[in-house]
Enzyme design. Structure first.
Site, short mmCIF file in Angstrom:
data_model
loop_
_atom_site.label_atom_id
_atom_site.label_comp_id
_atom_site.label_asym_id
_atom_site.label_seq_id
_atom_site.Cartn_x
_atom_site.Cartn_y
_atom_site.Cartn_z
N HIS A 181 0.50 -1.14 0.22
CA HIS A 181 -0.44 -0.18 0.18
C HIS A 181 1.21 1.57 -0.51
O HIS A 181 2.31 1.00 -0.04
CB HIS A 181 -0.36 -0.07 1.26
CG HIS A 181 -2.04 1.13 1.55
ND1 HIS A 181 -1.89 2.54 1.71
CD2 HIS A 181 -3.63 1.14 1.13
CE1 HIS A 181 -3.22 2.97 1.65
NE2 HIS A 181 -3.72 2.02 1.51
N ASP A 194 2.82 -4.50 7.98
CA ASP A 194 1.92 -4.07 7.94
C ASP A 194 0.55 -5.49 7.87
O ASP A 194 0.16 -5.91 7.35
CB ASP A 194 1.55 -3.33 7.13
CG ASP A 194 0.21 -2.65 6.13
OD1 ASP A 194 -1.15 -2.42 7.00
OD2 ASP A 194 0.27 -1.85 5.37
N GLN A 229 -4.79 -5.10 6.80
CA GLN A 229 -5.98 -5.85 6.04
C GLN A 229 -5.94 -7.98 6.86
O GLN A 229 -6.85 -8.35 5.90
CB GLN A 229 -5.43 -6.52 4.77
CG GLN A 229 -5.55 -4.90 3.54
CD GLN A 229 -6.89 -4.38 3.74
OE1 GLN A 229 -7.69 -5.58 3.88
NE2 GLN A 229 -7.00 -3.03 3.78
N LYS A 282 -10.28 -0.76 10.66
CA LYS A 282 -10.87 -2.17 9.70
C LYS A 282 -11.24 -3.52 10.61
O LYS A 282 -10.92 -4.51 9.90
CB LYS A 282 -9.62 -2.01 8.57
CG LYS A 282 -9.61 -1.10 7.47
CD LYS A 282 -7.79 -1.52 6.84
CE LYS A 282 -7.49 -0.47 6.08
NZ LYS A 282 -8.35 0.38 4.99
N CYS A 333 -4.67 2.78 -3.77
CA CYS A 333 -2.80 2.87 -3.03
C CYS A 333 -1.76 1.82 -3.13
O CYS A 333 -1.28 1.74 -2.30
CB CYS A 333 -3.53 3.91 -2.23
SG CYS A 333 -4.88 4.65 -1.20
#
Lengths: 406, 139
Positions: free
Chosen positions: A123, A200, A203, A226, A364
């Site tokens: 991202h 990261d 998600q 999220k 993104c």
């Protein structure tokens, strides 16, 4: 199915929304998830019953708010199995988390000529902070390429790793393709080369359990919104010894031990990294969404999400001219696709007319889409409150596009 | 689908599928590339100006039906016009995209752009409709 999706849907009030005359079909969960009533109530109650500034008042409300905020830190720590709540830093979100690490860890431990490895599927939040950092420091950014199925080219990663590598920063699950990366292997290899690893997890955490000790990652970042919670709250997990060795990211109130013009000293982590009044209600709401998740049978949720993913992949594959991007065997439940002759924005507009919310654009992840030679995709991303019927609606609506744009 | 056919009127779908003046110019006096950072859509406009008049104008685009159709109609409309005249058409288009024109007002100078009336109901898509115009006139 060992859980009742109807009951779960009832717990998310926004899912009853009508779009025009059609029921909302919310398939944009990778952008942000919806919130259960319990989490909304916690936010409400905080401002109605608890609101005060933390860490500095002696009055009743200040102590109550401080306790709730620090309790949230403990619960977040347990959620990802941190060894101590002091390894949990509250930030605004994944983006700020990565910027914190780039600035604090980067400035201290990465010098000119050293290398940072990211991947093509990152991202922008895990690209731009490193570009800025490398430009300022003279460090070099290296990029792991991605295969046609949307997986990391691990042999290339092996080749990139060297004694110059100081940090490997990769996405746990791709927001654009859904790919779940082999992070354990990455971490082992990076550690063997003497590099630290940042994951990261934006998600990942909303879909499957994450155990930072088992992974042995050095940093892990994610966002509350999220994870069925509020926007504006996120988490940096860092191994304590590492956090302890890092300078502050921002200066201000609440992060200091003592301030004088002769020299200022800073708090121990995590306080050192939380300058100013934080998003107190957000942290408390994040703990509430974690409690909500932990109440569910998470294995069943995950199995159900996989069923949705398989069903969507199958249904969409049957549509003429539709191409799915991201076909890795290990995926979180999202499907990114293009339709021949129709731009993804037009796809999203047609779907919206049927009450179906998807994301269209580059998500993104422009370098990733450039790698596939496309400017944009449409993306349907699922949560455990979605249903097969909703996927049927999506497929029917997509079939209409062929007619409209023929 | 009544709403959708308002947005995707046949004129727009036609220009999207068979855009006019699509491609680059070998010789040009001006060329500009513009993208919409929100969605990554890209349009490139090429033009030739002779004696203050736009003598040729073409485009290439990676974008949605709305932005492609708008670019196609723009290149059709602006040939033979001065930059000043082109700006007047763009102003009319902006106004047309923001509110319904008063009854009886002439929309003749907008040509096929009248098909963009449906875009008014989709605020997020107005940007798509004006992208090629901004590329050309605000460069």
């Amino acid at each position: 199915m060992s859980f009742d999706v109807g009951k779960i849907r009832g717990e998310f009030p926004i899912l009853a929304t009508q779009v025009g005359k059609k029921p909302l079909v919310y398939l944009d969960n990778a952008a942000t998830t919806q919130k259960p009533q319990e989490v909304i109530d916690v936010l409400d109650d905080y401002y109605a019953e608890t609101n005060a500034n933390i860490h500095r008042g002696v009055h009743h409300l200040a102590e109550k708010a401080t306790e709730a905020y620090e309790q949230a830190r403990r619960e977040v720590g347990q959620f990802i199995n941190a060894s101590s709540e002091n390894e949990i830093v509250f930030v605004r979100g994944t983006t700020e988390g990565i910027n914190l690490i780039a600035n604090s860890f980067g400035n201290k431990f990465i010098q000119e000529g050293d290398e940072v490895i990211i991947s093509t599927m990152e991202h922008h939040a895990n690209i731009v902070p490193w570009q800025l950092f490398c430009e300022a420091s003279g460090a070099v950014l290296r990029v792991i390429p991605v295969t046609d199925s949307g997986e990391l080219e691990m042999s290339a990663f092996n080749d990139l790793l060297s004694e110059r590598t100081k940090l490997v920063s990769v996405v746990h699950a791709s927001n654009s393709l859904g790919t779940i990366n082999p992070v354990k292997e990455i971490i082992e290899k990076a550690h063997a080369a003497g590099a630290k690893v940042l994951l990261d997890g934006a998600q990942a955490v909303g879909h499957f359990p994450v155990d930072v000790q088992d992974l042995d990652c050095d940093f892990y970042v994610f966002s509350g919104h999220k994870l069925f919670s509020a926007t504006g709250i996120g988490v940096v997990y860092g191994k304590y010894a590492l956090l302890e060795s890092m300078p502050p990211y921002q200066g201000g109130g609440d992060m200091i031990s003592r301030v004088s013009f002769g020299g200022t000293t800073y708090k121990e982590p995590p306080g050192r990294f939380e300058a100013g009044t934080p998003h107190i209600s957000g942290a408390i709401a994040l703990a509430a969404s974690i409690r909500y998740l932990e109440k569910q049978d998470r294995t069943a949720l995950l199995a159900y999400e996989h069923e949705l993913l398989d069903y969507a992949t199958e249904s969409l594959s049957e549509i003429e001219g539709l191409k799915i991007y991201g076909t890795a065997p290990e995926k979180v439940s999202l499907v990114s696709f293009t339709m021949e002759g129709t731009h993804p924005h037009d796809v999203a507009t047609v779907l919206d007319a049927d009450g179906i919310a998807v994301r269209a654009g580059h998500h993104c992840t422009q370098p990733l889409l450039q790698r596939f030679g496309i400017p944009a995709t449409a993306r349907a991303s699922f949560a455990f409150y979605n249903t097969r019927e909703e996927i049927d609606k999506l497929a029917r609506s997509l079939a209409k596009i062929q007619v409209l744009f023929a | 689908m009544s709403d959708l056919t308002q947005l995707y009127q046949d004129i727009i779908l036609g220009h999207n599928k068979r855009p006019r003046n699509y491609g680059s110019l070998d010789e040009f006096t001006g060329k500009v590339e513009k993208n919409n950072p929100l969605c990554g859509d890209e349009v490139t406009v090429y033009w030739k100006i002779k004696n203050d008049q736009i003598s040729e104008i073409t485009f290439t685009a990676q974008g949605c039906a709305i932005s492609r159709a708008s670019a196609s109609i723009m290149t059709d409309l602006l040939v033979g016009k001065t930059i000043e005249e082109a700006n007047i058409v763009f102003e009319k288009l902006r106004l047309y995209l923001s509110e319904e024109p008063p009854e009886g007002s002439s929309m003749e100078c907008l040509g096929d752009l009248v098909a963009f009336s449906g875009v008014r109901d989709y605020p997020s898509r107005v940007k798509c409709a004006v992208l090629p115009w901004i590329a050309f006139l605000e460069s």
